[in-house]
Design a protein around this motif. Structure first.
Motif, PDB file in Angstrom:
ATOM      1  N   UNK A  54       0.808  -1.215   0.000  1.00  0.00           N
ATOM      2  CA  UNK A  54       0.000   0.000   0.000  1.00  0.00           C
ATOM      3  C   UNK A  54       0.836   1.257   0.000  1.00  0.00           C
ATOM      4  N   UNK A  55       0.528   2.192  -0.859  1.00  0.00           N
ATOM      5  CA  UNK A  55       1.246   3.455  -0.902  1.00  0.00           C
ATOM      6  C   UNK A  55       2.575   3.358  -1.627  1.00  0.00           C
ATOM      7  N   UNK A  56       3.288   4.460  -1.655  1.00  0.00           N
ATOM      8  CA  UNK A  56       4.565   4.527  -2.339  1.00  0.00           C
ATOM      9  C   UNK A  56       5.628   3.808  -1.512  1.00  0.00           C
ATOM     10  N   UNK A  57       6.476   3.061  -2.164  1.00  0.00           N
ATOM     11  CA  UNK A  57       7.573   2.358  -1.490  1.00  0.00           C
ATOM     12  C   UNK A  57       8.852   3.193  -1.609  1.00  0.00           C
ATOM     13  N   UNK A  58       9.502   3.429  -0.476  1.00  0.00           N
ATOM     14  CA  UNK A  58      10.713   4.260  -0.439  1.00  0.00           C
ATOM     15  C   UNK A  58      11.994   3.440  -0.303  1.00  0.00           C
ATOM     16  N   UNK A  59      11.874   2.189   0.135  1.00  0.00           N
ATOM     17  CA  UNK A  59      13.070   1.371   0.293  1.00  0.00           C
ATOM     18  C   UNK A  59      12.799   0.159   1.149  1.00  0.00           C
ATOM     19  N   UNK A  60      13.881  -0.467   1.635  1.00  0.00           N
ATOM     20  CA  UNK A  60      13.709  -1.665   2.434  1.00  0.00           C
ATOM     21  C   UNK A  60      14.993  -2.114   3.095  1.00  0.00           C
ATOM     22  N   UNK A  61      14.878  -3.176   3.881  1.00  0.00           N
ATOM     23  CA  UNK A  61      16.017  -3.823   4.529  1.00  0.00           C
ATOM     24  C   UNK A  61      16.103  -5.253   4.032  1.00  0.00           C
ATOM     25  N   UNK A  62      17.322  -5.690   3.702  1.00  0.00           N
ATOM     26  CA  UNK A  62      17.542  -7.051   3.214  1.00  0.00           C
ATOM     27  C   UNK A  62      18.741  -7.671   3.929  1.00  0.00           C
ATOM     28  N   UNK A  86      12.912   2.626  -9.994  1.00  0.00           N
ATOM     29  CA  UNK A  86      13.776   3.797  -9.745  1.00  0.00           C
ATOM     30  C   UNK A  86      14.913   3.864 -10.754  1.00  0.00           C
ATOM     31  N   UNK A  87      15.479   5.057 -10.897  1.00  0.00           N
ATOM     32  CA  UNK A  87      16.632   5.242 -11.782  1.00  0.00           C
ATOM     33  C   UNK A  87      17.941   4.918 -11.063  1.00  0.00           C
ATOM     34  N   UNK A  88      17.932   5.022  -9.745  1.00  0.00           N
ATOM     35  CA  UNK A  88      19.133   4.740  -8.959  1.00  0.00           C
ATOM     36  C   UNK A  88      18.734   4.058  -7.655  1.00  0.00           C
ATOM     37  N   UNK A  89      19.562   3.103  -7.225  1.00  0.00           N
ATOM     38  CA  UNK A  89      19.359   2.436  -5.943  1.00  0.00           C
ATOM     39  C   UNK A  89      20.522   2.793  -5.036  1.00  0.00           C
ATOM     40  N   UNK A  90      20.207   3.410  -3.906  1.00  0.00           N
ATOM     41  CA  UNK A  90      21.202   3.681  -2.869  1.00  0.00           C
ATOM     42  C   UNK A  90      21.219   2.472  -1.946  1.00  0.00           C
ATOM     43  N   UNK A  91      22.400   1.896  -1.742  1.00  0.00           N
ATOM     44  CA  UNK A  91      22.504   0.751  -0.825  1.00  0.00           C
ATOM     45  C   UNK A  91      23.457   1.097   0.315  1.00  0.00           C
ATOM     46  N   UNK A 189      17.831  17.401  -5.544  1.00  0.00           N
ATOM     47  CA  UNK A 189      18.027  17.263  -6.986  1.00  0.00           C
ATOM     48  C   UNK A 189      16.946  16.400  -7.642  1.00  0.00           C
ATOM     49  N   UNK A 190      15.898  16.099  -6.887  1.00  0.00           N
ATOM     50  CA  UNK A 190      14.733  15.379  -7.410  1.00  0.00           C
ATOM     51  C   UNK A 190      15.116  14.038  -8.051  1.00  0.00           C
ATOM     52  N   UNK A 191      15.928  13.278  -7.356  1.00  0.00           N
ATOM     53  CA  UNK A 191      16.341  11.973  -7.861  1.00  0.00           C
ATOM     54  C   UNK A 191      15.208  10.958  -7.720  1.00  0.00           C
ATOM     55  N   UNK A 192      15.075  10.138  -8.735  1.00  0.00           N
ATOM     56  CA  UNK A 192      14.149   9.011  -8.705  1.00  0.00           C
ATOM     57  C   UNK A 192      14.912   7.829  -8.117  1.00  0.00           C
ATOM     58  N   UNK A 193      14.820   7.659  -6.804  1.00  0.00           N
ATOM     59  CA  UNK A 193      15.680   6.702  -6.116  1.00  0.00           C
ATOM     60  C   UNK A 193      14.926   5.948  -5.034  1.00  0.00           C
ATOM     61  N   UNK A 194      15.455   4.768  -4.695  1.00  0.00           N
ATOM     62  CA  UNK A 194      15.017   4.021  -3.519  1.00  0.00           C
ATOM     63  C   UNK A 194      16.251   3.740  -2.671  1.00  0.00           C
TER      64      UNK A 194
END
Length: 304
Positions: A54-62, A86-91, A189-194
């Motif tokens: 439900x709703x927008x997903x911003x990220x997660x833990x793995x 997303x265009x970029x994944x921050x890990x 910078x309005x990045x499309x990221x998770x």
């Protein structure tokens, strides 16, 4: 093996490109393209259909253990996060080998895996480093560290056009500020990221020199149902500082800094909920809860 160089350089005419080579391919996951692809597809299938949180997903833990132990848990989270496209994944990764108390960013070039090469978002890295002095550009901190590497093939499979921003975060008091600084950069910078955090949970047993409840099936259950659970309560209530302190005090995560940075980042980006998709352990996976066995906990969480 770990004495070898895993950060190399390529000279593309006049441009020198830094390449991070795999460290645990062939040990934690398949070493060849075909084997790795089959394993990724297997764990994604084993994870089942993408759970709607439900709703927008911003990220997660793995988790970041060998895929035979934690591949399904990681796949379950990454499939849901990848659905955002997303265009970029921050890990944010666990820093198992200390190199000071600052977070370390691999800021340019690319990472290799059996599935090919994923490009580092060098412009985003430059902007992150310009936003805070809590993160340093240190590619060699990543050289023998597996916590981000084991996530990369899943990202490549699910998001073949995506770029990567890998940051190792020690479990220091600055971990939350590291996450907030990255979030500010993404928003500015309005990045499309998770944002993904990589950490295993309680490392229990003689191998890890942590046996407060003795050994055996009951002790392994305590590690998961009591020690892991105390940390997950902090995660599920979005208490980043509590998660960090609990992980350190209870020895309930190897990547407490990565967890706290991720939670702070997704909260700053707008996350208001944490959803636990799965929680298991190596003892459960192997059905090996017998006297003297060790166990490591794994949890998959999505932030929305």
């Amino acid at each position: 093996m770990l004495g070898e160089a895993y950060v190399t350089f390529e000279d593309r005419e006049t441009c020198v490109v830094m390449i991070r080579e795999p460290v645990v391919a062939g040990a934690f996951y398949g070493a060849t393209q075909g084997e790795c692809e089959r394993q990724v597809a297997h764990y994604l299938a084993e994870a089942g259909s993408t759970q709607d949180v439900g709703g927008r997903v911003f990220g997660g833990l793995v988790p970041h253990a060998g895929w035979m132990f934690s591949g399904r848990v990681a796949a379950r989270v990454l499939a849901r996060v990848a659905a955002v496209r997303p265009a970029v994944v921050v890990v944010f990764g666990a820093m198992h080998r200390a190199r000071g108390r600052q977070a370390a960013l691999f800021a340019s070039g690319a990472w290799d895996s059996p599935l090919g090469r994923i490009k580092i978002d060098a412009r985003l890295a430059e902007r992150v480093l310009g936003h805070t002095n809590l993160i340093v550009g240190d590619p060699y901190a990543h050289e023998a560290e597996h916590s981000i590497e084991v996530v990369v093939p899943f990202i490549q499979h699910l998001l073949p056009e995506c770029q990567l921003l890998p940051i190792l975060v020690p479990p220091s008091a600055q971990a939350e500020e590291v996450g907030k600084a990255v979030a500010r950069t993404l928003e500015s910078y309005r990045y499309d990221a998770v944002v993904i955090g990589s950490s295993d949970l309680t490392h229990y047993g003689p191998r890890y020199q942590f046996t407060p409840q003795g050994t055996g099936a009951q002790a392994n259950r305590w590690a998961k149902e009591v020690n892991d659970a105390a940390l997950l309560r902090k995660v599920l209530t979005l208490d980043a500082s509590g998660a960090l302190s609990t992980s350190v005090q209870d020895r309930s995560a190897c990547g407490g800094g990565a967890i706290a940075a991720t939670m702070a980042a997704v909260a700053a980006l707008g996350a208001t909920r944490a959803v636990l998709l799965e929680h298991t352990s190596s003892a459960e996976v192997l059905s090996a809860e017998c006297e003297g066995e060790d166990s490591v906990g794994y949890a998959g969480v999505v932030f929305a």
